[in-house]
Design a protein around this motif. Structure first.
Motif, PDB file in Angstrom:
ATOM      1  N   LEU A  35       0.768  -1.188   0.098  1.00 22.82           N
ATOM      2  CA  LEU A  35      -0.079   0.093  -0.126  1.00 22.82           C
ATOM      3  C   LEU A  35       0.932   1.298  -0.192  1.00 22.82           C
ATOM      4  O   LEU A  35       0.441   2.077  -0.729  1.00 22.82           O
ATOM      5  CB  LEU A  35      -0.795   0.011   1.046  1.00 22.82           C
ATOM      6  N   TRP A  36       1.846   1.457   0.836  1.00 28.49           N
ATOM      7  CA  TRP A  36       2.782   2.425   0.892  1.00 28.49           C
ATOM      8  C   TRP A  36       3.451   2.460  -0.360  1.00 28.49           C
ATOM      9  O   TRP A  36       3.728   3.622  -0.972  1.00 28.49           O
ATOM     10  CB  TRP A  36       3.498   2.248   2.252  1.00 28.49           C
ATOM     11  N   ASN A  37       4.064   1.551  -0.807  1.00 25.95           N
ATOM     12  CA  ASN A  37       4.985   1.430  -1.825  1.00 25.95           C
ATOM     13  C   ASN A  37       4.396   1.742  -3.049  1.00 25.95           C
ATOM     14  O   ASN A  37       4.966   2.643  -3.898  1.00 25.95           O
ATOM     15  CB  ASN A  37       5.596   0.005  -2.003  1.00 25.95           C
ATOM     16  N   ALA A  58       3.863  -4.595  11.259  1.00 21.98           N
ATOM     17  CA  ALA A  58       2.915  -5.106  10.326  1.00 21.98           C
ATOM     18  C   ALA A  58       3.464  -6.450   9.483  1.00 21.98           C
ATOM     19  O   ALA A  58       2.723  -7.363   9.314  1.00 21.98           O
ATOM     20  CB  ALA A  58       2.376  -3.922   9.208  1.00 21.98           C
ATOM     21  N   CYS A  59       4.547  -6.186   9.031  1.00 17.17           N
ATOM     22  CA  CYS A  59       5.040  -7.162   8.164  1.00 17.17           C
ATOM     23  C   CYS A  59       5.500  -8.540   9.083  1.00 17.17           C
ATOM     24  O   CYS A  59       5.191  -9.760   9.138  1.00 17.17           O
ATOM     25  CB  CYS A  59       6.471  -6.853   7.656  1.00 17.17           C
ATOM     26  N   ALA A  60       5.956  -8.074  10.429  1.00 11.84           N
ATOM     27  CA  ALA A  60       5.868  -9.474  11.460  1.00 11.84           C
ATOM     28  C   ALA A  60       4.661  -9.940  11.845  1.00 11.84           C
ATOM     29  O   ALA A  60       4.663 -11.263  11.860  1.00 11.84           O
ATOM     30  CB  ALA A  60       6.521  -8.571  12.742  1.00 11.84           C
ATOM     31  N   ALA A  64       5.417 -11.220   6.705  1.00 12.61           N
ATOM     32  CA  ALA A  64       5.827 -11.015   5.510  1.00 12.61           C
ATOM     33  C   ALA A  64       7.359 -10.661   5.272  1.00 12.61           C
ATOM     34  O   ALA A  64       7.873  -9.656   5.277  1.00 12.61           O
ATOM     35  CB  ALA A  64       5.047  -9.852   4.932  1.00 12.61           C
ATOM     36  N   LEU A  65       8.064 -11.810   5.343  1.00 13.93           N
ATOM     37  CA  LEU A  65       9.504 -11.625   5.475  1.00 13.93           C
ATOM     38  C   LEU A  65      10.228 -10.800   4.054  1.00 13.93           C
ATOM     39  O   LEU A  65      11.010  -9.995   4.379  1.00 13.93           O
ATOM     40  CB  LEU A  65      10.149 -12.898   5.419  1.00 13.93           C
ATOM     41  N   GLU A  66       9.676 -11.295   2.927  1.00 13.49           N
ATOM     42  CA  GLU A  66      10.233 -10.667   1.692  1.00 13.49           C
ATOM     43  C   GLU A  66      10.108  -9.091   1.834  1.00 13.49           C
ATOM     44  O   GLU A  66      10.678  -8.277   1.454  1.00 13.49           O
ATOM     45  CB  GLU A  66       9.620 -11.209   0.536  1.00 13.49           C
ATOM     46  N   GLN A  67       8.877  -8.768   2.162  1.00 12.19           N
ATOM     47  CA  GLN A  67       8.510  -7.229   2.193  1.00 12.19           C
ATOM     48  C   GLN A  67       9.216  -6.633   3.326  1.00 12.19           C
ATOM     49  O   GLN A  67       9.831  -5.618   3.086  1.00 12.19           O
ATOM     50  CB  GLN A  67       6.791  -7.179   2.457  1.00 12.19           C
ATOM     51  N   GLY A  68       9.323  -7.286   4.509  1.00 13.46           N
ATOM     52  CA  GLY A  68      10.047  -6.837   5.539  1.00 13.46           C
ATOM     53  C   GLY A  68      11.667  -6.383   5.342  1.00 13.46           C
ATOM     54  O   GLY A  68      12.266  -5.484   5.703  1.00 13.46           O
ATOM     55  N   MET A  69      12.301  -7.579   4.592  1.00 14.15           N
ATOM     56  CA  MET A  69      13.756  -7.350   3.979  1.00 14.15           C
ATOM     57  C   MET A  69      13.646  -6.135   3.275  1.00 14.15           C
ATOM     58  O   MET A  69      14.714  -5.425   3.177  1.00 14.15           O
ATOM     59  CB  MET A  69      14.053  -8.701   3.241  1.00 14.15           C
ATOM     60  N   GLU A  70      12.768  -5.927   2.265  1.00 15.95           N
ATOM     61  CA  GLU A  70      12.575  -4.644   1.337  1.00 15.95           C
ATOM     62  C   GLU A  70      12.629  -3.494   2.241  1.00 15.95           C
ATOM     63  O   GLU A  70      13.396  -2.469   1.831  1.00 15.95           O
ATOM     64  CB  GLU A  70      11.615  -5.112   0.224  1.00 15.95           C
ATOM     65  N   ILE A  71      11.844  -3.474   3.041  1.00 19.94           N
ATOM     66  CA  ILE A  71      11.747  -2.287   4.068  1.00 19.94           C
ATOM     67  C   ILE A  71      13.044  -2.042   4.650  1.00 19.94           C
ATOM     68  O   ILE A  71      13.586  -0.840   4.780  1.00 19.94           O
ATOM     69  CB  ILE A  71      10.561  -2.408   4.946  1.00 19.94           C
ATOM     70  N   HIS A  72      13.776  -2.954   5.251  1.00 12.91           N
ATOM     71  CA  HIS A  72      14.867  -2.954   6.065  1.00 12.91           C
ATOM     72  C   HIS A  72      15.801  -2.090   4.923  1.00 12.91           C
ATOM     73  O   HIS A  72      16.615  -1.355   5.375  1.00 12.91           O
ATOM     74  CB  HIS A  72      15.411  -4.392   6.173  1.00 12.91           C
ATOM     75  N   LEU A  89      12.975  -4.198  13.760  1.00 12.72           N
ATOM     76  CA  LEU A  89      13.738  -5.200  12.845  1.00 12.72           C
ATOM     77  C   LEU A  89      14.014  -6.585  13.477  1.00 12.72           C
ATOM     78  O   LEU A  89      13.757  -7.600  12.811  1.00 12.72           O
ATOM     79  CB  LEU A  89      14.927  -4.554  11.999  1.00 12.72           C
ATOM     80  N   ILE A  90      14.574  -6.564  14.507  1.00 12.88           N
ATOM     81  CA  ILE A  90      14.772  -7.962  15.123  1.00 12.88           C
ATOM     82  C   ILE A  90      13.456  -8.776  15.411  1.00 12.88           C
ATOM     83  O   ILE A  90      13.499  -9.906  15.018  1.00 12.88           O
ATOM     84  CB  ILE A  90      15.608  -7.547  16.387  1.00 12.88           C
ATOM     85  N   ASP A  91      12.467  -8.118  15.654  1.00 17.79           N
ATOM     86  CA  ASP A  91      11.400  -8.706  16.038  1.00 17.79           C
ATOM     87  C   ASP A  91      10.566  -9.216  14.871  1.00 17.79           C
ATOM     88  O   ASP A  91      10.194 -10.399  14.590  1.00 17.79           O
ATOM     89  CB  ASP A  91      10.287  -7.715  16.664  1.00 17.79           C
TER      90      ASP A  91
END
Length: 131
Positions: A35-37, A58-60, A64-72, A89-91
């Protein structure tokens, strides 16, 4: 309030009816990175540290690992990487099953705080890892 209570459809309907949207309104309804992207960027609203701080959990929550990695990656590229808590990020990594990445971030922290420990503990327990 609707988004936090899990009524994303109602939140989205109200959001769509808003004549003007600012970063705070976007942050309130961002249940997914997509949505943000797509939408937030298309109307020229720039993300803040609060935007990332709302997207990472929200990813946690949805795994949504793939999206979380992209956000990182976006956080690292942004002008405010240190403002986004490493503990979120750890969580996210731990809850999404990438305990190795969570542990790597945790080990790099100079000062472990009360926000960083629970992410590791919960992540290990959810993934069946015994230390």
């Amino acid at each position: 309030m609707y988004a936090k209570c899990g009524s994303l459809l109602k939140a989205r309907i109200l959001f769509d009816r808003m004549p003007q949207r600012d970063v705070a309104s976007w942050n309130a309804v961002v249940p997914k990175w997509e949505l943000w992207n797509r939408e937030m960027q298309s109307v020229g609203v720039k993300a803040t540290s609060a935007t990332f701080a709302s997207i990472v959990p929200a990813c946690a929550k949805i795994g949504a690992l793939e999206q979380g990695m992209e956000i990182h990656k976006k956080i690292i590229e942004s002008e405010f990487p240190t403002e986004v808590a490493v503990s979120t990020l750890i969580d996210m990594y731990a809850k999404c099953g990438n305990t190795q990445k969570a542990c790597k971030l945790f080990d790099r922290m100079h000062k472990k705080d009360v926000a960083s420990w629970p992410g590791m503990i919960v992540g290990y327990s959810q993934n069946g890892i015994v230390i």
